[in-house]
Design a protein around this motif. Structure first.
Motif, mmCIF file in Angstrom:
data_model
loop_
_atom_site.group_PDB
_atom_site.id
_atom_site.type_symbol
_atom_site.label_atom_id
_atom_site.label_comp_id
_atom_site.label_asym_id
_atom_site.label_seq_id
_atom_site.Cartn_x
_atom_site.Cartn_y
_atom_site.Cartn_z
ATOM 1 N N SER A 33 7.427 -31.398 -23.398
ATOM 2 C CA SER A 33 8.224 -30.194 -23.599
ATOM 3 C C SER A 33 7.382 -28.907 -23.021
ATOM 4 C CB SER A 33 8.807 -29.684 -25.049
ATOM 5 O OG SER A 33 7.730 -29.659 -25.898
ATOM 6 N N SER A 34 6.164 -28.811 -23.376
ATOM 7 C CA SER A 34 5.105 -27.950 -23.170
ATOM 8 C C SER A 34 3.964 -28.303 -22.571
ATOM 9 C CB SER A 34 5.056 -26.994 -24.258
ATOM 10 O OG SER A 34 4.206 -27.774 -25.352
ATOM 11 N N THR A 176 9.427 -31.744 -16.847
ATOM 12 C CA THR A 176 9.654 -30.235 -17.741
ATOM 13 C C THR A 176 9.070 -29.050 -16.612
ATOM 14 O OG1 THR A 176 7.649 -30.031 -18.861
ATOM 15 C CG2 THR A 176 9.431 -31.429 -19.926
ATOM 16 N N GLU A 178 7.892 -25.026 -17.385
ATOM 17 C CA GLU A 178 7.765 -23.863 -18.170
ATOM 18 C C GLU A 178 7.846 -22.468 -17.459
ATOM 19 O OE1 GLU A 178 4.136 -23.810 -20.383
ATOM 20 O OE2 GLU A 178 4.527 -25.569 -21.479
ATOM 21 N N SER A 179 8.613 -21.641 -18.109
ATOM 22 C CA SER A 179 8.631 -20.237 -17.227
ATOM 23 C C SER A 179 8.622 -19.060 -18.395
ATOM 24 C CB SER A 179 10.135 -20.281 -16.477
ATOM 25 O OG SER A 179 9.772 -19.232 -15.549
ATOM 26 N N ASN A 229 -1.002 -25.110 -20.941
ATOM 27 C CA ASN A 229 -0.086 -23.890 -21.215
ATOM 28 C C ASN A 229 -0.780 -22.696 -21.346
ATOM 29 O OD1 ASN A 229 0.487 -26.641 -23.663
ATOM 30 N ND2 ASN A 229 1.805 -26.246 -22.115
ATOM 31 N N ASN A 295 5.496 -18.713 -22.290
ATOM 32 C CA ASN A 295 5.887 -19.786 -21.560
ATOM 33 C C ASN A 295 6.497 -20.526 -22.297
ATOM 34 O OD1 ASN A 295 5.140 -19.255 -18.930
ATOM 35 N ND2 ASN A 295 3.153 -19.859 -19.352
ATOM 36 N N GLY A 296 7.801 -20.979 -22.025
ATOM 37 C CA GLY A 296 8.814 -21.833 -22.754
ATOM 38 C C GLY A 296 9.599 -22.822 -21.838
ATOM 39 N N SER A 297 9.890 -23.872 -22.437
ATOM 40 C CA SER A 297 10.387 -25.237 -21.887
ATOM 41 C C SER A 297 11.732 -25.467 -22.514
ATOM 42 C CB SER A 297 9.415 -26.417 -21.823
ATOM 43 O OG SER A 297 9.302 -26.710 -23.133
ATOM 44 N N SER A 300 11.852 -25.013 -26.298
ATOM 45 C CA SER A 300 11.636 -23.927 -26.697
ATOM 46 C C SER A 300 13.185 -23.187 -26.663
ATOM 47 C CB SER A 300 10.955 -22.923 -25.819
ATOM 48 O OG SER A 300 9.760 -23.775 -25.747
ATOM 49 N N THR A 325 3.687 -22.903 -11.989
ATOM 50 C CA THR A 325 3.937 -22.980 -13.585
ATOM 51 C C THR A 325 3.160 -24.274 -13.782
ATOM 52 O OG1 THR A 325 4.961 -22.628 -15.230
ATOM 53 C CG2 THR A 325 6.241 -23.542 -13.399
ATOM 54 N N GLY A 327 4.329 -28.044 -15.644
ATOM 55 C CA GLY A 327 5.465 -29.144 -16.181
ATOM 56 C C GLY A 327 4.891 -30.412 -16.278
#
Length: 440
Positions: A33-34, A176, A178-179, A229, A295-297, A300, A325, A327
């Motif tokens: 996920s992260s 995944t 992240e943004s 991350n 920074n979430g996935s 999140s 990013t 992932g």
């Protein structure tokens, strides 16, 4: 001794050494996920693969498949695997022995089994494991079994994460990306239009200054967590990297140093929390409304939707020299000692086809690695948005020492944030430590 005995003995020694190293480095749980990833320099050498792919009707025998629990078990994951294996058996006449193994101690379990000449024909890994296994010839080069046409339907960044030195080792099933996930309430307080969020470092710095002036932290930097991350997204955005497949150390290039400088600036100006040097997460600050963005996935986003602490909005990954990013990519690989490599490769292709990816990723809520399967998120605004960012998502440092360089770099960043050295010095010392590791 004959050659086969020598090879087995060498593999056994490798396993013992690698197991000790991995125990020393800790036993990461899977974090797709992260940690559940741009145009890719896709490294696949298919040779005559277009004419040598296996006809599934000619397969026979049996294979053993090991996978992990990707959900809490309440979403039909068990029935999914029963269907996958039953359908594959019906299509190919290959018996599938499926076993779900826990995340804990997975490296040791797999390596010990392979050393004993047992273990699975197919198993699950992530990108920082794959090069280690490939270098020691523990996993199967599936290039002869998969055509370039069969790989063409995957997101390029997913293929980048599953290949090493021109050979295809894995078939990716999940991804995944992240943004930046912004607290919409803080944006409103700051008078910022959610449709005009920062796209560059300079724009984000300006917004970070406004957030700090209003009593908020701008960003979460968990310095005690994974560099995937924290440092790495900024490193890639600046045009830098850590190390390449030819062991060229890149972490102290001018481009890479810019990322060290940015992190140092964020800390000195109070844009990130004071415990950022060693913090493992800032969830309490974020969900408590004290942080502008993280920074979430997908995980999140699903937590925000479930708990509803505030309204939120997702922005595209930032850009400096490049828009990138982090992932992760999850893949299935084949064992190099498999007695049925053709069937193993066919199962890997089968379970990652578009139809099965729709099923798998709908249940697990990860992002499919095939663009055509991303339609499962057509009615899910935020997951659809994140799925569109996988084109910018890099899966970490693809190198046999990818895991082991992290604590070396992390120690120098922590010293930098404590004011003991400059960003350039932190980068140079990181480079020296990496050189010592790979040339020991």
């Amino acid at each position: 001794m004959n050659n086969s005995i020598f090879k087995k003995f060498g593999l056994f020694l490798f396993v013992l050494v690698l197991s000790v190293v991995m125990v020393a480095c800790g036993d990461d749980t899977e974090d797709t996920s992260s940690d559940a990833n741009n145009t890719s320099d896709t490294a696949t050498d298919n040779g005559s693969a277009d004419t040598n792919t296996e006809d599934s009707s000619k397969l026979s025998g049996e294979i053993t498949v090991w996978a992990h629990p990707y959900t809490d078990g309440s979403t039909g994951e068990g029935d999914m695997w029963k269907d996958f294996t039953a359908n594959f058996e019906a299509e190919t006449s290959v018996k599938v022995n499926f076993e779900q193994i826990p995340w804990a101690n997975r490296d040791q379990k797999i390596l010990t089994a392979l050393a004993a000449g047992q273990g699975p024909d197919v198993f699950y890994v992530i990108p920082d494991q794959m090069p280690q296994y490939a270098e020691q010839q523990l996993i199967l080069d599936i290039s002869p079994y998969v055509s370039s046409e069969e790989l063409s339907g995957f997101v390029p960044t997913a293929i980048e994460a599953t290949s090493w030195k021109g050979k295809q080792y894995g078939m990716p099933i999940l991804q995944t990306a992240e943004s930046l996930v912004y607290n919409k309430n803080i944006l409103t307080e700051l008078g910022v239009d959610e449709n005009s969020l920062p796209t560059t470092w300079d724009e984000f710095k300006a917004l970070a200054e406004k957030a700090k002036a209003a009593g908020y932290y701008a960003f979460s930097y968990a310095g005690g967590g994974s560099l995937n991350n924290t440092l790495y997204p900024f490193l890639w955005q600046a045009g830098g990297n850590v190390i390449d497949a030819d062991n060229n150390i890149l972490i102290n290039t001018p481009e890479s140093v810019k990322a060290f400088e940015l992190i140092n600036e964020m800390y000195k100006k109070g844009w990130i929390p004071q415990d950022s040097i060693t913090a493992l997460d800032h969830d309490s600050l974020y969900f408590g409304g004290k942080l502008l963005a993280v920074n979430g996935s997908g995980i999140s986003v699903n937590r925000l939707l479930a708990e509803k602490p505030f309204d939120f909005v997702i922005a595209p990954p930032l850009k400096d020299a490049e828009q990138l990013t982090y992932g992760t990519v999850g893949m299935f690989v084949g064992s190099a000692i498999s007695k049925n490599p053709e069937a193993a490769a066919e199962f890997m292709k089968y379970v990652t086809n578009a139809e099965n990816q729709r099923t798998f990723n709908n249940i697990t809520q990860y992002i499919p690695t095939r663009d055509e399967a991303k339609d499962i998120f057509d009615s899910q605004q935020y997951m659809a948005q994140l799925a569109g960012y996988t084109q910018f998502a890099k899966p970490g440092i693809i190198h046999p020492e990818g895991r082991n360089v992290m604590p070396l770099i992390q120690a120098e960043i922590q010293a930098m944030l404590e004011g003991k050295q400059t960003p350039q010095e932190a980068a140079d010392k990181s480079a020296a430590a990496i050189d010592g590791l790979i040339n020991k």
